[in-house]
Enzyme design. Structure first.
Site, PDB file in Angstrom:
ATOM      1  CG  HIS A   7      -7.857  -3.878  -1.930  1.00 15.99           C
ATOM      2  ND1 HIS A   7      -9.164  -2.739  -2.234  1.00 15.99           N
ATOM      3  CD2 HIS A   7      -6.857  -2.816  -1.480  1.00 15.99           C
ATOM      4  CE1 HIS A   7      -8.819  -1.515  -2.015  1.00 15.99           C
ATOM      5  NE2 HIS A   7      -7.195  -1.453  -1.514  1.00 15.99           N
ATOM      6  NE  ARG A  62      -4.030   1.916   2.299  1.00 15.43           N
ATOM      7  CZ  ARG A  62      -4.398   2.576   3.176  1.00 15.43           C
ATOM      8  NH1 ARG A  62      -3.761   2.332   4.456  1.00 15.43           N
ATOM      9  NH2 ARG A  62      -5.199   3.529   3.260  1.00 15.43           N
ATOM     10  CG  ASN A 113      -0.677   9.015   3.759  1.00 14.98           C
ATOM     11  OD1 ASN A 113      -0.982   8.113   2.920  1.00 14.98           O
ATOM     12  ND2 ASN A 113       0.202  10.037   3.621  1.00 14.98           N
ATOM     13  CG  HIS A 141      -1.211   5.569   0.145  1.00 11.34           C
ATOM     14  ND1 HIS A 141      -1.659   6.122   1.191  1.00 11.34           N
ATOM     15  CD2 HIS A 141      -2.052   4.701  -0.353  1.00 11.34           C
ATOM     16  CE1 HIS A 141      -2.943   5.690   1.442  1.00 11.34           C
ATOM     17  NE2 HIS A 141      -3.141   4.747   0.463  1.00 11.34           N
TER      18      HIS A 141
HETATM   19  C1  HEM Z   1      -8.387   2.161  -6.439  1.00 11.11           C
HETATM   20  C2  HEM Z   1      -8.571   2.652  -5.384  1.00 11.11           C
HETATM   21  C3  HEM Z   1      -8.035   2.441  -4.159  1.00 11.11           C
HETATM   22  C4  HEM Z   1      -8.814   2.478  -2.901  1.00 11.11           C
HETATM   23  C5  HEM Z   1     -10.145   3.621  -2.853  1.00 11.11           C
HETATM   24  C6  HEM Z   1      -8.300   2.062  -1.786  1.00 11.11           C
HETATM   25  C7  HEM Z   1      -8.642   2.139  -0.485  1.00 11.11           C
HETATM   26  C8  HEM Z   1      -8.129   1.506   0.456  1.00 11.11           C
HETATM   27  C9  HEM Z   1      -8.625   1.685   1.810  1.00 11.11           C
HETATM   28  C10 HEM Z   1      -9.483   2.427   2.582  1.00 11.11           C
HETATM   29  C11 HEM Z   1      -7.885   0.473   2.453  1.00 11.11           C
HETATM   30  C12 HEM Z   1      -8.115   0.555   4.231  1.00 11.11           C
HETATM   31  C13 HEM Z   1      -7.534   1.467   4.990  1.00 11.11           C
HETATM   32  C14 HEM Z   1      -7.860   1.140   6.487  1.00 11.11           C
HETATM   33  O1  HEM Z   1      -9.135   1.224   6.950  1.00 11.11           O
HETATM   34  O2  HEM Z   1      -6.872   0.648   7.073  1.00 11.11           O
HETATM   35  C15 HEM Z   1      -7.026  -0.034   1.862  1.00 11.11           C
HETATM   36  C16 HEM Z   1      -5.839  -0.927   2.075  1.00 11.11           C
HETATM   37  C17 HEM Z   1      -5.151  -1.446   1.273  1.00 11.11           C
HETATM   38  N1  HEM Z   1      -4.838  -1.249  -0.029  1.00 11.11           N
HETATM   39 FE1  HEM Z   1      -5.911   0.089  -1.342  1.00 11.11          FE
HETATM   40  N2  HEM Z   1      -7.095   1.254  -2.209  1.00 11.11           N
HETATM   41  C18 HEM Z   1      -7.078   1.475  -3.711  1.00 11.11           C
HETATM   42  C19 HEM Z   1      -6.187   0.939  -4.440  1.00 11.11           C
HETATM   43  C20 HEM Z   1      -5.236   0.205  -3.989  1.00 11.11           C
HETATM   44  C21 HEM Z   1      -3.833  -0.162  -4.701  1.00 11.11           C
HETATM   45  C22 HEM Z   1      -3.776  -0.078  -6.330  1.00 11.11           C
HETATM   46  C23 HEM Z   1      -3.202  -1.111  -4.183  1.00 11.11           C
HETATM   47  C24 HEM Z   1      -1.774  -1.740  -4.419  1.00 11.11           C
HETATM   48  C25 HEM Z   1      -1.475  -2.289  -5.620  1.00 11.11           C
HETATM   49  C26 HEM Z   1      -3.736  -1.166  -2.552  1.00 11.11           C
HETATM   50  C27 HEM Z   1      -3.361  -1.825  -1.716  1.00 11.11           C
HETATM   51  C28 HEM Z   1      -3.897  -1.990  -0.522  1.00 11.11           C
HETATM   52  C29 HEM Z   1      -3.435  -2.703   0.629  1.00 11.11           C
HETATM   53  C30 HEM Z   1      -2.433  -3.951   0.394  1.00 11.11           C
HETATM   54  C31 HEM Z   1      -4.099  -2.628   1.632  1.00 11.11           C
HETATM   55  C32 HEM Z   1      -4.145  -3.176   3.100  1.00 11.11           C
HETATM   56  C33 HEM Z   1      -3.218  -2.172   3.866  1.00 11.11           C
HETATM   57  C34 HEM Z   1      -2.811  -2.980   5.277  1.00 11.11           C
HETATM   58  O3  HEM Z   1      -3.152  -4.056   5.666  1.00 11.11           O
HETATM   59  O4  HEM Z   1      -1.835  -2.182   6.118  1.00 11.11           O
HETATM   60  N3  HEM Z   1      -4.875  -0.268  -2.724  1.00 11.11           N
HETATM   61  N4  HEM Z   1      -7.005   0.437   0.417  1.00 11.11           N
HETATM   62  C1  LIG Z   2       2.246   6.400   9.814  1.00 10.67           C
HETATM   63  C2  LIG Z   2       2.054   7.849   9.959  1.00 10.67           C
HETATM   64  O1  LIG Z   2       3.054   8.611   9.767  1.00 10.67           O
HETATM   65  N1  LIG Z   2       0.985   8.252  10.344  1.00 10.67           N
HETATM   66  C3  LIG Z   2       0.859   9.665  10.599  1.00 10.67           C
HETATM   67  C4  LIG Z   2      -0.538  10.214  10.000  1.00 10.67           C
HETATM   68  O2  LIG Z   2      -0.798  11.426  10.381  1.00 10.67           O
HETATM   69  C5  LIG Z   2      -1.079  11.818  11.771  1.00 10.67           C
HETATM   70  C6  LIG Z   2      -1.572  13.048  11.719  1.00 10.67           C
HETATM   71  O3  LIG Z   2      -0.751  13.935  11.369  1.00 10.67           O
HETATM   72  C7  LIG Z   2       0.153  11.315  12.482  1.00 10.67           C
HETATM   73  O4  LIG Z   2       0.078  11.472  13.569  1.00 10.67           O
HETATM   74  C8  LIG Z   2       0.626  10.075  12.075  1.00 10.67           C
HETATM   75  O5  LIG Z   2       1.906   9.473  12.917  1.00 10.67           O
END
Ligand code: HEM
Ligand SMILES: CC(=O)N[C@H]1CO[C@H](CO)[C@@H](O)[C@@H]1O
Ligand SMILES: *[C@@H]1O[C@H](CO)[C@@H](O)[C@H](O)[C@H]1NC(C)=O
Ligand SMILES: *[C@@H]1O[C@H](CO)[C@@H](O)[C@H](O)[C@H]1NC(C)=O
Ligand SMILES: *[C@@H]1O[C@H](CO)[C@@H](O)[C@H](O)[C@H]1NC(C)=O
Ligand SMILES: *[C@@H]1O[C@H](CO)[C@@H](O)[C@H](O)[C@H]1NC(C)=O
Ligand SMILES: *[C@@H]1O[C@H](CO)[C@@H](O)[C@H](O)[C@H]1NC(C)=O
Length: 355
Positions: free
Chosen positions: A205, A72, A104, A76
């Site tokens: 995802h 992710r 973030n 980003h």
């Molecule tokens: C297309 C639009 C996308 C949206 C709207 C989106 C949105 C999100 C959101 C909301 C989360 C969860 C954040 C949370 O609640 O902790 C997430 C997690 C994640 N996203 Fe996406 N995402 C997108 C595209 C992508 C792409 C292109 C990748 C990588 C190729 C990706 C990889 C991931 C991964 C691996 C996680 C899990 C992160 C973790 O477990 O720490 N996402 N994404």
């Molecule tokens: C992982 C990381 O850097 N998270 C930051 C996201 O933004 C908040 C608010 O500014 C910080 O407190 C976190 O450390």
């Protein structure tokens, strides 16, 4: 010593003057991804990929969630101001950084730490020659490969950006999980990614987690009718309230394996976000969802191709940007070998211009 280094500098000045008079000014602008190469660190850091792979293999053994965090992080980074490691910069007195914008807030601290740990190991082996942006791209690839996904080659040679993105730029670059396919397609189009890229990349995802607040808009006050009813009931237990501080897997079938089950989830209306589920409904993206749900080999090939494409978005190459000493902060100035070369090159260009 002093005289040999100054005659070396003189030699450098003249060869660079020659170089800069023969090449175009394109090296100092946002450049085309064609400038990246598979052999970029071949002589400068021959063991780079082994160092990254073996460190992450050990790290994932104790924290498999780190793989999702690193994947992710690369997404980003690339979607906001290009793959320039701007996502790693801490904010400064001049304002909050990309890290501090709402999307973030859920980037894993462990992922930032892993990048800094890798940079230390790489510096010990090769000196400060590898950019943080390249380390992020390699770490994302290894996260995929070590979780069972495709093991694609990553073109290298990115440079680290000098500025972090503003909060607004971050929000504009990263679509919300409540976005529909039209919004997603429009956001990706701005960086030359198409419908097939969108569906393939969303397959990221297949690993990782989400917090309740990222999807409870589909449960409360009323259930999104496109969501599978039994899936929704399960989610309500995990998130009894819209803002419950809890998490759930993005891919309920195989949460930690990089496979095509994410698309099987979508076909069963068990996609967690609107941004996932709408890919099935929209006629521009739906056919790709079905194809990847039925053919994991095809998904792997398309995912790898789209990751390489995403990894080329807005990259800095040549003598743009810098090689950061500390991935979380800009160089104070003049510390790295590369910034010295750049300074000499600037002097050389001025000298050439004076003639
Ligand atoms: C297309 C639009 C996308 C949206 C709207 C989106 C949105 C999100 C959101 C909301 C989360 C969860 C954040 C949370 O609640 O902790 C997430 C997690 C994640 N996203 Fe996406 N995402 C997108 C595209 C992508 C792409 C292109 C990748 C990588 C190729 C990706 C990889 C991931 C991964 C691996 C996680 C899990 C992160 C973790 O477990 O720490 N996402 N994404
Ligand atoms: C992982 C990381 O850097 N998270 C930051 C996201 O933004 C908040 C608010 O500014 C910080 O407190 C976190 O450390
Ligand atoms: C950021 O976006 C918000 C909402 O669109 C706007 O009100 C604000 O002026 C923007 N800030 C900057 C610094 O551009
Ligand atoms: C997608 O979402 C945007 C923004 O919310 C909205 O304006 C648009 O009508 C939606 N498109 C479709 C096809 O639902
Ligand atoms: C968090 O989710 C788990 C698993 O779904 C559930 O058992 C637990 O009750 C939830 N915690 C809260 C505070 O709701
Ligand atoms: C809901 O999910 C279950 C379990 O995956 C599946 O058997 C069922 O067909 C799904 N329902 C719909 C409408 O897709
Ligand atoms: C790297 O930069 C960050 C942010 O400025 C700082 O907090 C941290 O101490 C630095 N790390 C090292 C090893 O210098």
């Amino acid at each position: 010593m002093a005289s040999s280094s100054s005659s070396f500098l003189l030699f450098l000045v003249f060869s660079l003057a020659l170089l800069s008079s023969s090449t175009s000014e394109s090296t100092s602008t946002l450049s085309d991804a064609n400038d990246l190469s598979f052999t970029f660190y071949k002589s400068k850091c021959p063991n780079l990929e082994t160092i990254v792979r073996s460190h992450l293999q050990k790290a994932f053994a104790t924290d498999i969630g780190l793989a999702a965090g690193l994947l992710r992080l690369h997404f980003h980074d690339c979607f906001v101001q290009g793959c320039d490691a701007s996502v790693l910069l801490d904010g400064s007195a001049s304002g909050p950084s990309e890290k501090a914008a709402p999307p973030n807030l859920t980037l894993r601290p462990a992922a930032f730490k892993a990048i800094n740990d890798l940079r230390l190991l790489i510096d010990q082996a090769c000196g400060q020659v590898v950019s943080c942006a390249d380390v992020v791209a390699l770490a994302a690839r290894d996260s995929v490969a070590l979780s069972g996904g495709p093991n694609y080659r990553v073109p290298l040679g990115r440079r680290d950006g000098l500025t972090f993105a503003t909060r607004n730029a971050t929000l504009a670059g990263l679509p919300a999980p409540s976005s529909n396919a039209s919004t997603l397609l429009a956001v990706l189009q701005k960086i030359n990614l198409d419908a097939e890229d969108l569906v393939a990349l969303s397959g990221g995802h297949t690993i990782g987690i989400a917090h309740c607040t990222s999807f409870t808009g589909r449960l409360y006050p009323s259930q999104d009718p496109t969501m599978n009813k039994s899936f929704a009931s399960g989610l309500r237990l995990t998130c009894p309230a819209a803002d419950t501080d809890n998490t759930t897997a993005l891919d309920r079938r195989t949460p930690n394996a990089f496979d095509n089950k994410y698309y099987v989830d979508l076909v069963n209306r068990e996609g967690l976000f609107t941004s996932d589920q709408d890919l099935l409904s929209d006629p521009r993206t739906g056919p790709f969802v079905w194809r990847y749900a039925l053919d994991q080999r095809l998904f792997f090939a398309r995912f790898a191709a789209s990751m390489v494409k995403m990894g080329e978005v807005g990259v800095l190459t040549g003598n743009s940007g810098e090689i950061r000493a500390n991935c979380s902060a800009r160089n104070a100035g003049g510390k790295s070998v590369w910034s010295v070369v750049e300074e000499v090159e600037e002097v050389a260009a001025e000298t050439a211009a004076a003639f």
